[in-house]
Design a protein around this motif. Structure first.
Motif, mmCIF file in Angstrom:
data_model
loop_
_atom_site.group_PDB
_atom_site.id
_atom_site.type_symbol
_atom_site.label_atom_id
_atom_site.label_comp_id
_atom_site.label_asym_id
_atom_site.label_seq_id
_atom_site.Cartn_x
_atom_site.Cartn_y
_atom_site.Cartn_z
ATOM 1 N N VAL A 205 100.983 -26.984 -27.298
ATOM 2 C CA VAL A 205 100.886 -25.930 -26.530
ATOM 3 C C VAL A 205 100.806 -26.156 -25.492
ATOM 4 N N LYS A 206 101.400 -25.867 -24.638
ATOM 5 C CA LYS A 206 101.649 -25.817 -23.709
ATOM 6 C C LYS A 206 101.099 -24.968 -21.830
ATOM 7 N N ILE A 207 100.189 -25.556 -20.900
ATOM 8 C CA ILE A 207 99.753 -24.835 -20.578
ATOM 9 C C ILE A 207 100.097 -24.335 -18.924
ATOM 10 N N LEU A 208 100.041 -23.501 -18.581
ATOM 11 C CA LEU A 208 101.098 -23.138 -17.110
ATOM 12 C C LEU A 208 99.535 -22.880 -16.355
ATOM 13 N N ALA A 209 99.803 -23.420 -15.092
ATOM 14 C CA ALA A 209 98.516 -23.705 -14.423
ATOM 15 C C ALA A 209 99.212 -22.548 -13.039
ATOM 16 N N THR A 210 98.544 -21.695 -12.170
ATOM 17 C CA THR A 210 98.953 -20.764 -11.221
ATOM 18 C C THR A 210 98.307 -21.713 -9.822
ATOM 19 N N LEU A 211 99.346 -21.230 -9.035
ATOM 20 C CA LEU A 211 99.184 -22.319 -7.702
ATOM 21 C C LEU A 211 98.957 -21.376 -6.836
ATOM 22 N N ILE B 155 99.132 -30.645 -6.944
ATOM 23 C CA ILE B 155 99.526 -29.778 -7.903
ATOM 24 C C ILE B 155 99.625 -31.539 -8.930
ATOM 25 N N GLN B 156 99.538 -32.700 -8.029
ATOM 26 C CA GLN B 156 100.266 -33.833 -9.105
ATOM 27 C C GLN B 156 98.556 -34.493 -10.214
ATOM 28 N N GLN B 157 97.900 -34.539 -9.402
ATOM 29 C CA GLN B 157 96.237 -33.842 -10.343
ATOM 30 C C GLN B 157 96.445 -32.599 -11.786
ATOM 31 N N LEU B 158 96.136 -31.472 -11.162
ATOM 32 C CA LEU B 158 96.952 -30.298 -12.024
ATOM 33 C C LEU B 158 97.648 -30.804 -13.498
ATOM 34 N N HIS B 159 99.396 -31.405 -12.949
ATOM 35 C CA HIS B 159 100.202 -32.016 -14.109
ATOM 36 C C HIS B 159 99.711 -33.694 -14.872
ATOM 37 N N GLU B 160 98.844 -34.232 -13.650
ATOM 38 C CA GLU B 160 98.323 -34.968 -14.995
ATOM 39 C C GLU B 160 96.994 -34.429 -15.978
ATOM 40 N N GLY C 151 97.260 -32.347 -17.305
ATOM 41 C CA GLY C 151 98.109 -31.650 -18.027
ATOM 42 C C GLY C 151 98.675 -30.076 -18.376
ATOM 43 N N ALA C 152 99.345 -29.460 -17.087
ATOM 44 C CA ALA C 152 99.603 -28.699 -16.242
ATOM 45 C C ALA C 152 101.361 -28.618 -16.812
#
Length: 472
Positions: free
Chosen positions: A7-13, A23-28, A30-31
């Motif tokens: 399952v993918k995670i979509l994070a709102t900025l 943003i890099q921390q969010l991607h790392e 799991g976003a």
């Protein structure tokens, strides 16, 4: 395996996550892709966020999708002389077209389309349903209602009309300007369309965007449910926007609609996102409630392609923790013994097409032989979408020479997207697939994988080959 999850995670900025380092921390954490909410972002901010995301993408070496969410037609009452007014249940309250400050008897409603659409007996919900009004009489200048519930109304509160089909286009002037700016960037992968009511709404926007971006329909109006098969057919993906849907429908019906929408999208092979208030308490708390954990887990068990964070990652105190928590829940569910059984029972019968037959065969072979991965060469994305529709138990590696395709596919269940040069040689195709699967940690020497591709190469939609290969 690089934190692989199906399952993918979509994070709102937003204010809490507009910095590139965050943003890099969010991607790392799991976003997989990011949402830019055009209700709050101007064009300068949008371009800055795109730049930050693409910088992170370059550093991490993985395609990252970007979703721009259009605001849509926001309906609001006017202002009150005292900023608010106290109402009594049972009293009459009028909404009219007089541009004057309101009081306890009336208020300005700056939306002629509402006067033209409501009927006697229709409901008007103010301030996310805190005030419920019922239409007693109406004309093109005023609507006389009776207060059914709620005792306070204040400036510029939103208006919802669950019973009325509004005679208004889905795009406002602001949306059109935002859409032009989005297309100019040439860097947005998905556009979400708010308050879809009818298939014509999607057709209107498709004429503008063509295939330059994926078109996502947000399901938040009861009217959309009446045309859901046509809406799914015309869109590239769906978002179950439970916030507004829960305002306009009885709350207890929303979970059932969520399940129905997920299954309808799975049958159609279209990605579906579950959104709104998934980890709401983490806006101000470092841990979620048990009910929120269960809510996220339910969406994963149902086979949703993606789950979304809104204010939790955009404006909350713990954006990275929210993504980390959502990742942890997703991984735990996907390792649960019941997960595969539930996913398989919800599967849809394949369509009578070569792509579906190939995808079904790949899934069966991978399961029977306990292969390490399924590898799909895809230019347009169709092959990988079909592979994901089968919900196989092994990872799906989507290899594409088109970076825009890889970014768009970052939304889709089970796909691990990698950009790679095109090839017109079968031996090179096999060698490259094996090397990438091994490099990315999905297989080791001695493991077997299955590869699907189209021969002759370079023709979109021509998937007609399966090949089992050994990693060595």
């Amino acid at each position: 395996m690089n934190g692989y999850k199906k399952v993918k995670i979509l994070a709102t900025l937003g204010p809490s996550s507009s910095d590139e380092a965050v943003i890099q921390q969010l991607h790392e954490a799991g976003a997989d892709l990011f949402r830019i909410n055009m209700s709050h972002a101007n064009h300068v901010m949008m371009r800055q966020l795109i730049g930050h995301i693409r910088n992170v993408e370059q550093r991490c070496g993985r395609p990252i999708g970007i979703l721009a969410d259009l605001q849509g037609p926001k309906l609001r009452v006017g202002k009150f002389a005292k900023g608010c007014a106290e109402l009594r249940v049972g009293q009459n309250f009028i909404l009219d077209n007089l541009e004057e400050a309101g009081d306890e008897n009336r208020v300005f409603l700056p939306h002629p389309e509402i006067f033209a659409s409501v009927q006697t007996g229709h409901r008007l919900l103010i301030d996310d349903g805190k005030v419920l009004l019922k239409v007693e009489k109406h004309d093109l200048n005023s609507i006389t209602t009776r207060v059914i519930a709620g005792t306070k109304i204040s400036d510029r509160k939103g208006v919802s009309l669950p019973d009325s089909l509004l005679s208004v286009g889905v795009l406002t002037e602001k949306d059109r300007a935002d859409l032009d700016a989005i297309l100019e960037t040439n860097a947005i992968d998905w556009v979400a369309l708010s308050f879809v009511q009818r298939p014509e709404d999607l057709q209107e926007v498709r004429k503008i965007v063509g295939q330059r971006v994926g078109l996502m329909a947000k399901i938040e109006k009861p009217q959309a449910l009446e045309h859901i098969d046509e809406i799914i057919n015309l869109s590239d993906a769906l978002m179950v926007a439970r916030g507004d849907l829960g305002v306009e429908l009885p709350l207890e019906t929303v979970p059932g609609h969520q399940k129905q929408l997920i299954r309808a999208c799975r049958r159609a092979g279209k990605p579906v996102i579950v959104a709104t208030q998934m980890l709401e308490s983490m806006i101000t708390a470092p841990v979620p409630t048990r009910a929120e954990v269960s809510d996220v887990a339910t969406a994963v068990f149902e086979g949703a392609d993606a789950i979304m964070l809104s204010a939790e990652s955009a404006a909350g105190d713990y954006p990275v923790e929210a993504v980390t928590t959502m990742t942890s829940i997703a991984c735990q569910v996907e390792s649960d013994p019941l997960y595969a059984e539930i996913i398989n029972k919800q599967g849809a019968a394949p369509e009578a097409t070569a792509a579906d037959a190939i995808s079904l065969a790949a899934r069966q072979i991978a399961t029977t032989l306990n292969l390490a991965a399924i590898v799909c060469y895809t230019s347009s994305g169709t092959t990988s979408l079909r592979a994901a529709r089968e919900r196989p138990p092994v990872p799906i590696i989507a290899l594409s020479p088109v970076v825009e395709t890889a970014r768009r596919l970052s939304l889709v269940w089970g796909l691990y997207c990698v950009t790679t040069d095109d090839t017109d040689n079968l031996d090179e195709t096999i060698r490259r697939a094996c090397n990438i699967v091994k490099r990315e940690g999905f297989a080791k020497s001695g493991d077997n994988i299955i590869i699907s591709a189209g021969v002759p190469f370079g023709i979109p939609g021509s998937t007609n080959m399966l090949r089992i290969s050994r990693i060595d």
